[in-house]
Design a protein around this motif. Structure first.
Motif, short mmCIF file in Angstrom:
data_model
loop_
_atom_site.label_atom_id
_atom_site.label_comp_id
_atom_site.label_asym_id
_atom_site.label_seq_id
_atom_site.Cartn_x
_atom_site.Cartn_y
_atom_site.Cartn_z
N ARG A 1 3.65 -9.32 -0.33
CA ARG A 1 4.61 -8.66 0.53
C ARG A 1 4.00 -8.51 1.92
O ARG A 1 2.79 -8.59 2.09
N PRO A 2 4.81 -8.24 2.91
CA PRO A 2 4.31 -8.24 4.29
C PRO A 2 3.17 -7.27 4.56
O PRO A 2 2.39 -7.52 5.45
N ASN A 3 3.10 -6.16 3.82
CA ASN A 3 2.14 -5.14 4.21
C ASN A 3 1.06 -4.90 3.19
O ASN A 3 0.37 -3.89 3.24
N ARG B 1 11.59 2.45 -2.66
CA ARG B 1 11.42 1.00 -2.65
C ARG B 1 12.18 0.34 -3.77
O ARG B 1 12.52 -0.84 -3.69
N LYS C 1 2.00 -3.20 8.67
CA LYS C 1 0.75 -3.72 8.11
C LYS C 1 -0.45 -2.88 8.48
O LYS C 1 -1.39 -2.74 7.70
N GLU D 1 15.02 -4.11 -4.64
CA GLU D 1 13.58 -4.00 -4.41
C GLU D 1 13.35 -4.21 -2.93
O GLU D 1 13.37 -5.35 -2.44
N ALA D 2 13.15 -3.14 -2.21
CA ALA D 2 13.05 -3.21 -0.76
C ALA D 2 11.60 -3.38 -0.32
O ALA D 2 10.66 -3.11 -1.08
N ASN D 3 11.43 -3.86 0.90
CA ASN D 3 10.09 -3.93 1.47
C ASN D 3 9.59 -2.54 1.81
O ASN D 3 10.38 -1.59 1.91
N HIS D 4 8.29 -2.44 1.98
CA HIS D 4 7.73 -1.14 2.33
C HIS D 4 8.22 -0.71 3.71
O HIS D 4 8.47 -1.53 4.58
#
Length: 648
Positions: free
Chosen positions: A604-606, A643, A429, A422-425
Motif C-alpha cells: 500500500r502507499p504508506n 479502513r 508516507k 478496504e480504504a487506503n490509510h
C-alpha cells in the motif's frame, strides 16, 4: 434499503447532511411521514451501536455530541457494576445476585431505587427537567439517578423502548443469555459493530462456558435439599439428576487425565464425542429441552444455581442445534490444576468443651493448596454465535482499521458480506516509522523468551534501549510488555540500578502489559503516544491449551473453509504521526513469520518496514517513507479513520 455513498476530499469542510425523511432521527423535515400507532412505530428499525468496552462507548457518544444528531433519543446498556447506586448492592461481591435477591424480596428487603425508575423513563423529561445532556454518557445518567434516587440500570433499559440508537458492548448482542436478560430483540434492527476485529474472539467466548466442578456439586446439593424437603420435587428432581450425572461423569473421567505441565493435567474430547457420551448419560436433545423449560419457570432455586444451569444449557443448545450441526466446532476439556486459597482455621474447644476467643483477636486464616477441576466447553468457530445474531437482523455493519485479511475474516464468521470497503490509510508516507530492533545499546541480542528475560543482561539492555528512545522521542512513549510478571521484574531491576529514576526524568512512567485488550478503550491521542514500543512477540501463548486447539482447528479447516492457518494467526486520525518499534531479534531474523502483516503494508502507499540498528537513532528526514522520531508536529485534529467496512 437504498445505500448512499458521498465522496469528498479529506480536506473538505464538514457540511451537515440533507434533512432525512427515511429514518426516525430528529432532523427530519416537517412534512415527513411519522408513524402514530405503536404497531407502525415498532417497524422503524433501531440502530444498535456496539463496541468492546464502555470506555470506547464514551468516546463514541462524545463524537455524537459534536454532530447535528446529538438530540436523537438514545440509551446506553451497561452492567450493574457501572450503574447500580444501591449502597448495599455496591458493597456486595456479586452485584447481580444481590440485586435479584432484593427484587425478589426473599429476605424481606426490597430496592427503593428500582421502584422510582418511572421518574427516568421519559427521554424528554430527562433532558429537560432533570438536566441530562444530549448525547449523554453513563456517568451523566448515574448522576441524575443519584439526584432523584432512581435506578440508572433499569432506567437505561426502559429508555431502550423509545430509543433510536442503543449503545452497548459486544457481548450484549452476541451472548444469548445477556440478550435474554436485557430483553434485546434484534429482529429487523440495524447493528453496527465498531472495532470489529474483536468480534471473532467475543463470538467464540459467547458460545463457550467453563464449569467448575465444586460449583456443580453445590448446585446438586441445593437441588437435592429441595427434593428431600418435598419442595416441588417433581420439578427439582430432573435437574438434580442432571447435575448428579454430570458431576459423576466428571469425577470418573479424572482417571483419563494426562499431565500437561507443572501441576496441570487435561483430557480433551471433540464436541461430537461428548454428544455421544451425554447420550449415554440420558442427556439428549429431547430431555435437554424439558430441563431447559424447568429452569426458566422455577422461582425457588437461587440465582447462583439458576445462572449455572442456564449457562450449561446454553452450550448444550448450541451442541444439539440443527441435528448437532455445530458439534464438530466444539472441544470439551477437563482440566485439573492447583491454586492457593485462604481458609479460616476453626476454633478449638478448651478442656471443658467451651469455645472461647478474645474479642481483640481475629480468627487467623491459613494458605491452603487446593485442587481445581473444571470442564470447559470451548467453541472454536465464531460463526456458531454470529449466525445466531445475523439471521434475524436487517443489516449488520462491521467497521475497523484491522480486518485484513478480509476473506478469512468473512469465513470465520460464516457470512458473505455483499458490501466490502478496504480504504487506503488516511496518513501520508512520512507520518509513520516502523522498525525492528534485535539488539540493545551494548550490542547484546534481545530475545524476550523465558530463558533470556530472567537475566540481568536482558533487563539492562531493554532499559537502556527505552532510555535511548525516550531521548529521541520528545513526546509520549507507550511500551507494551508480554506479561505483568515481566513488568514487575523490569521495574524492580531498573529501580535497583537507578535506571527507573533516569526514565522518570524524561517521561512520566507507566508501562502497559499485554498490547491487546488492555490498551483498547484507553485514549492515547496525539502527543500522549508518539512512539509505541513492543517488547517480545505479541502473539497468544501457543502453549495455552485453548490456543493450541484453535490452531489445530484452523489447520484442519483452512482449505475447505478458507480459514487463516494456525501459524499466521496505531494510527488514530489523518494528521497523526509516530513510530512503531518492535523489540526482539526474532522480528529481524524471521520477518516472514512474525511481521508478515506489517510487511503487507509495503504494497500500500504508506507501508514501510525497516530493520532498526542496535542503537536506535532518529531516521534521516529525506529517506522515503520514514519520519524522524524527534520531528515536531502541529497538533491538528482530524476525523477518525475506518479502513475496513463490511455490510450485509
Amino acid at each position: 434499503m437504498r445505500p448512499a455513498v458521498q465522496q469528498s476530499s479529506s480536506t473538505d469542510l464538514y457540511t451537515p447532511p440533507v434533512p432525512c425523511t427515511l429514518c426516525p432521527c430528529a432532523c427530519g423535515s416537517k412534512d415527513a411521514v411519522r408513524p402514530k400507532d405503536k404497531e407502525a412505530k415498532k417497524k422503524v428499525p433501531k440502530i444498535f451501536f456496539s463496541t468492546r468496552t464502555h470506555k470506547q462507548i464514551t468516546q463514541v457518544t462524545h463524537e455524537l455530541k459534536r454532530t447535528m444528531y446529538s438530540g436523537v433519543p438514545m440509551t446506553i446498556l451497561s452492567s450493574r457494576d457501572h450503574t447500580c447506586i444501591h449502597p448495599e448492592v455496591m458493597r456486595h461481591a456479586n452485584r447481580n445476585e444481590r440485586c435479584k435477591e432484593l427484587l425478589d424480596g426473599k429476605d424481606g428487603k426490597t430496592c427503593p431505587f428500582y421502584h422510582r425508575v418511572h421518574k427516568m423513563r421519559d427521554q424528554s423529561v430527562l433532558q429537560g427537567a432533570l438536566g441530562l445532556p444530549q448525547a449523554w454518557d453513563i456517568e451523566d445518567l448515574v448522576r441524575v439517578g443519584n439526584r432523584v434516587r432512581a435506578c440508572p440500570y433499569y432506567a437505561a433499559r426502559e429508555l431502550m423502548q423509545d430509543a433510536h440508537i442503543v449503545f452497548c458492548p459486544y457481548n450484549y448482542l452476541l451472548d444469548p443469555l445477556i440478550r435474554e436478560s436485557m430483553e434485546i430483540n434484534l429482529a429487523g434492527q440495524v447493528v453496527v459493530l465498531d472495532e470489529a476485529h474483536n468480534i471473532e474472539d467475543c463470538a467464540r467466548e459467547s458460545a463457550s462456558y467453563t464449569l467448575d466442578h465444586n460449583r456443580l456439586k453445590l448446585a446438586r446439593d441445593e437441588l437435592d435439599g429441595m427434593v428431600t424437603n418435598r419442595i416441588r420435587p417433581a420439578d427439582h428432581k430432573p435437574l438434580r439428576d442432571f447435575c448428579c450425572s454430570l458431576a459423576n461423569w466428571i469425577q470418573e473421567s479424572e482417571t483419563l487425565l494426562t499431565e500437561r505441565g507443572f501441576e496441570t493435567a487435561c483430557k480433551v474430547w471433540s464436541g461430537k464425542d461428548v454428544v455421544g457420551i451425554f447420550h449415554g448419560l440420558g442427556i439428549t436433545p429431547a430431555t435437554f429441552g424439558l430441563l431447559q423449560e424447568e429452569t426458566i419457570t422455577l422461582p425457588t432455586i437461587s440465582s447462583v444455581v439458576s445462572s449455572l444451569l442456564k449457562s450449561i444449557f446454553m452450550v448444550l443448545d448450541f451442541l444439539f442445534r440443527e441435528n448437532c450441526r455445530f458439534s464438530e466446532d466444539y472441544r470439551v476439556a477437563l482440566q485439573q490444576s492447583y491454586t492457593w486459597t485462604s481458609q479460616v482455621q476453626p476454633d478449638v474447644p478448651d478442656a471443658h468443651g467451651f469455645f472461647a476467643r478474645p474479642r481483640s483477636r481475629r480468627r487467623q486464616s491459613a494458605r491452603v493448596k487446593t485442587m481445581v477441576l473444571t470442564l470447559s466447553f470451548w467453541c472454536l468457530n465464531p460463526a456458531v454465535a454470529f449466525l445466531d445474531l445475523g439471521g434475524s437482523v436487517r443489516t449488520i455493519v462491521l467497521t475497523s482499521g484491522t480486518l485484513s485479511p478480509m476473506a478469512s475474516f468473512s469465513s470465520e464468521l460464516g457470512v458473505k458480506f455483499s458490501i466490502q470497503l478496504e480504504a487506503n490509510h488516511v496518513i501520508g508516507k512520512s507520518q509513520v516509522w516502523v522498525g525492528t530492533v534485535g539488539s540493545g545499546p551494548q550490542g547484546k541480542k534481545l530475545l524476550a523468551t523465558f530463558q533470556h528475560t530472567e537475566t540481568f543482561c536482558f533487563q539492562d539492555e531493554v532499559g537502556g534501549l527505552l532510555l535511548n528512545i525516550c531521548h529521541n522521542v520528545s513526546k509520549g512513549v507507550l511500551c507494551f510488555l508480554p506479561s505483568y510478571k515481566m513488568l514487575d521484574k523490569l521495574r524492580d531491576r531498573w529501580t535497583n540500578t537507578s535506571l527507573w529514576e533516569k526514565l522518570e526524568e524524561r517521561k512520566t512512567m507507566g508501562p502497559c502489559s499485554s498490547p491487546g485488550k488492555v490498551s483498547e478503550g484507553l485514549d492515547f491521542t496525539d502527543d500522549n503516544a508518539r512512539a509505541v514500543v513492543t517488547i517480545g512477540i505479541p502473539f497468544p501463548n501457543i502453549k495455552d491449551l485453548q490456543v493450541e486447539l484453535k490452531m489445530k482447528y484452523n489447520d484442519q479447516h483452512c482449505r475447505t473453509r478458507g480459514l487463516l492457518p494456525g501459524n499466521r494467526w496505531c494510527i488514530r486520525h489523518k494528521n497523526d504521526w509516530g513510530a512503531l518499534i518492535l523489540v526482539d531479534d526474532r522480528f529481524r531474523n524471521n520477518p516472514n513469520k512474525y511481521i508478515a502483516a506489517v510487511q503487507q503494508g509495503q504494497k500500500r502507499p504508506n507501508g514501510k518496514v525497516l530493520q532498526g540498528p542496535g542503537r536506535l537513532q532518529a531516521a534521516r528526514p529525506g529517506r522515503p517513507g520514514v519520519a524522524p522520531l524527534s520531528r515536531a508536529s502541529r497538533r491538528l485534529r482530524g476525523d477518525a479513520a475506518v479502513r475496513y467496512l463490511l455490510c450485509f
